[in-house]
Design a protein around this motif. Structure first.
Motif, PDB file in Angstrom:
ATOM      1  N   GLY A   1      -0.615  -2.109   9.316  1.00 43.66           N
ATOM      2  CA  GLY A   1       0.437  -1.418   8.597  1.00 43.66           C
ATOM      3  C   GLY A   1       1.753  -1.523   9.349  1.00 43.66           C
TER       4      GLY A   1
ATOM      5  N   ASN B   1       0.661  -6.354   3.206  1.00 48.07           N
ATOM      6  CA  ASN B   1       0.873  -5.699   1.904  1.00 48.07           C
ATOM      7  C   ASN B   1       2.342  -5.398   1.586  1.00 48.07           C
TER       8      ASN B   1
ATOM      9  N   GLU C   1      -6.006  -6.355   8.779  1.00 43.96           N
ATOM     10  CA  GLU C   1      -4.978  -5.631   8.057  1.00 43.96           C
ATOM     11  C   GLU C   1      -4.228  -4.703   9.007  1.00 43.96           C
TER      12      GLU C   1
ATOM     13  N   ASN D   1       7.754   2.776  -1.051  1.00 38.17           N
ATOM     14  CA  ASN D   1       6.400   2.803  -0.497  1.00 38.17           C
ATOM     15  C   ASN D   1       5.402   3.184  -1.582  1.00 38.17           C
TER      16      ASN D   1
ATOM     17  N   ASN E   1       6.499  -1.699  -0.060  1.00 37.90           N
ATOM     18  CA  ASN E   1       5.513  -1.653   1.007  1.00 37.90           C
ATOM     19  C   ASN E   1       4.233  -0.993   0.496  1.00 37.90           C
ATOM     20  N   GLY E   2       3.089  -1.653   0.745  1.00 30.31           N
ATOM     21  CA  GLY E   2       1.809  -1.076   0.343  1.00 30.31           C
ATOM     22  C   GLY E   2       1.204  -1.701  -0.899  1.00 30.31           C
ATOM     23  N   THR E   3       1.783  -2.809  -1.391  1.00 29.90           N
ATOM     24  CA  THR E   3       1.232  -3.457  -2.584  1.00 29.90           C
ATOM     25  C   THR E   3       0.127  -4.443  -2.215  1.00 29.90           C
ATOM     26  N   LYS E   4      -0.855  -4.572  -3.083  1.00 31.13           N
ATOM     27  CA  LYS E   4      -1.939  -5.538  -2.880  1.00 31.13           C
ATOM     28  C   LYS E   4      -1.780  -6.753  -3.792  1.00 31.13           C
TER      29      LYS E   4
END
Length: 503
Positions: free
Chosen positions: A119, A426, A117, A502, A139-142
């Protein structure tokens, strides 16, 4: 033999819906473990065997051990065979071993996630020039969170309304994309299992967003793809029932998502076009009501493609021509504006064409087999801009969404993508412009991830590489085909606006 057993396992899982029945799943996992591991104990380290062990542990601790413990001691069968004294300790020992595997799996999962993973810093921008293509990024979604709803909100905040409605409101208005009575095709990747297919958490969330139409959705949703009945993880094309999927819960297949909504009486179905990809048919207006593929025997002089597209009847009775729209057999007419296509690929590299994203994704619309039999194989035209021709000569996507939660950033490593090969970033991104989205996502997600991971051969995924045969080269050829048809598309960042949310 292993492939055959795997296929049988896939079929049984799908037919019995074991993923929805934890008791039967545990029992079947026990039988599977005995069958596959009994003759060769070293197989216990295989991923499928470890998954089965976890299922057995949950089955024992949830059902069997509590059941046996609760039986009254005076029962004849307990006294005769002394089951509690002999069986319970054995089951407890198995449960302890299973519990250890559960903990180890969790530990290994965390270690693997930490290794894979990364970023990415995604920066928004406003286009320098007009007309501009807008790109919306969460940005930052699973995938199993509110990433898709936030994407719809982000679009709405910047002028692209998801819901078409006579009244203005949050994310809705007369210029919106999806009407309450539309038939919506969600075009996904299904040819490959593990991380090679579109994230099913995202598909589930998108379906829910459509069903939540503020005017009350009364139309249909069809999840579809053509894995071409060839290649793929099983060597036979696409599947909506893979046992190993791209999701937080890897057992969640496309079919299980469909079943979830079907159980709530929604008009949600799936159609695997592999099943009709070798059947040549004529259009409805020509009197042909059969499902199959319509093929234009004329070869496009610029890109060499022989345009082809599916024509089919949905589970709920709608007659669909991918090119002309929804057919009314009584009125003998098409309603083109009632058919909407959401183009939903997973971002990954490709061994031949560099990158698979929105434009290349239309290879899942054509019939590769029929066009090959007629002397103009569709797959060979990708590098000449053929998918751009396919888009404008059939049905241009209403919206393009790129699944970039797990990507394959290994240059020329895709399109198959195992769990071990994938990199987690993500991100989910959308645009009406498939070329701009492909260019931006490849440059700022795929290429950047490949650099961070230290991969070589980055020129194959560089959208600014215009050498003949490269991704950047054929993307621009596709762009010219789309522009020629009058659509606003661009591969110039000065004409792109990027909006970021985000989580």
């Amino acid at each position: 033999m292993k492939v055959l057993i795997g296929k049988i396992f896939e079929k049984i899982l799908s037919a019995c819906k074991l993923n929805e029945n934890s008791f039967m799943l545990g029992l079947f996992s026990l039988l599977w473990l005995i069958l596959r591991t009994g003759t060769k104990p070293s197989r216990i380290v295989y991923p499928c065997q470890r998954t089965a062990a976890v299922n057995i542990y949950l089955w024992l601790t949830t059902y069997m051990i509590p059941f046996l413990h609760a039986l009254p001691n005076k029962m004849l069968i307990l006294r005769k065979y002394d089951l509690k004294r002999r069986v319970l300790p054995a089951l407890l020992a198995v449960a302890i071993v299973g519990g250890s595997i559960v903990l180890w799996e969790a530990y290994e999962s965390i270690r693997e996630r930490e290794k894979r993973e990364i970023g990415l810093k995604i920066v928004g921008k406003i286009a320098k020039f007009e007309p501009a293509s807008s790109i919306y990024v969460v940005n930052g979604t699973k995938g199993n969170d509110d990433g898709i709803p936030r994407l719809i909100d982000l679009m709405g905040e910047h002028g692209l309304l998801f819901y078409k409605s006579s009244k203005y409101g949050k994310n809705k208005g007369p210029e919106g994309l999806i009407s309450r009575d539309d038939v919506v095709i969600i075009k996904v990747n299904s040819q490959w299992n593990e991380r090679g297919g579109t994230n099913t958490d995202l598909v589930k969330a998108l379906i829910q967003v459509i069903l939540d139409h503020p005017d009350g959705f009364v139309g249909e949703i069809v999840v579809a793809d053509n894995g071409q009945a060839q290649y793929g993880s099983a060597g036979s094309g696409g599947s909506f029932s893979w046992s190993r999927n791209n999701a937080e819960n890897i057992s969640q297949s496309i079919q299980s998502v469909i079943d979830f909504f079907a159980g709530k009486n929604y008009k949600v179905s799936a159609y695997l076009w592999d099943t009709i990809t070798t059947k040549k048919v004529s259009e409805y207006f020509e009197g042909d009501m059969e499902d199959g593929y319509v093929v234009n025997a004329t070869v496009n002089p610029r890109t060499g493609i022989m345009v082809s597209y599916p024509k089919f009847r949905t589970k709920f009775g709608a007659y669909i021509s991918f090119k002309y729209g929804v057919w009314d057999p009584k009125a003998k007419t098409y309603y083109s504006d009632k058919l909407k296509v959401i183009n939903f690929p997973v971002l990954k590299t490709h061994s031949i064409y560099g990158v698979t994203a929105c434009v290349k994704h239309y290879m899942g619309v054509v019939s590769d087999k029929l066009t090959a039999m007629l002397g103009a194989r569709a797959h060979n035209t990708v590098g000449k801009g053929g998918m751009g021709t396919e888009m404008v000569k059939t049905r241009f996507p209403t919206l393009n969404i790129i699944d970039a939660i797990w990507i394959n950033a290994i240059p020329k490593g895709g399109p198959s993508t195992s769990y071990g090969e994938a990199t987690r970033v993500n991100i989910v991104a959308a645009s009406v412009d498939p070329v701009a989205l492909d260019y931006w996502a490849t440059k700022h997600i795929l290429l950047e991830a490949a650099r961070i991971k230290g991969y070589s051969g980055l020129d194959s995924i560089d959208p600014d590489n215009n050498e003949s045969g490269s991704f950047g080269y054929w993307l621009k050829l596709s762009m010219e085909e789309i522009k020629r048809a009058g659509y606003q598309v661009t591969a110039d960042e000065d004409y792109m606006s990027v909006y970021v949310y985000n989580l």
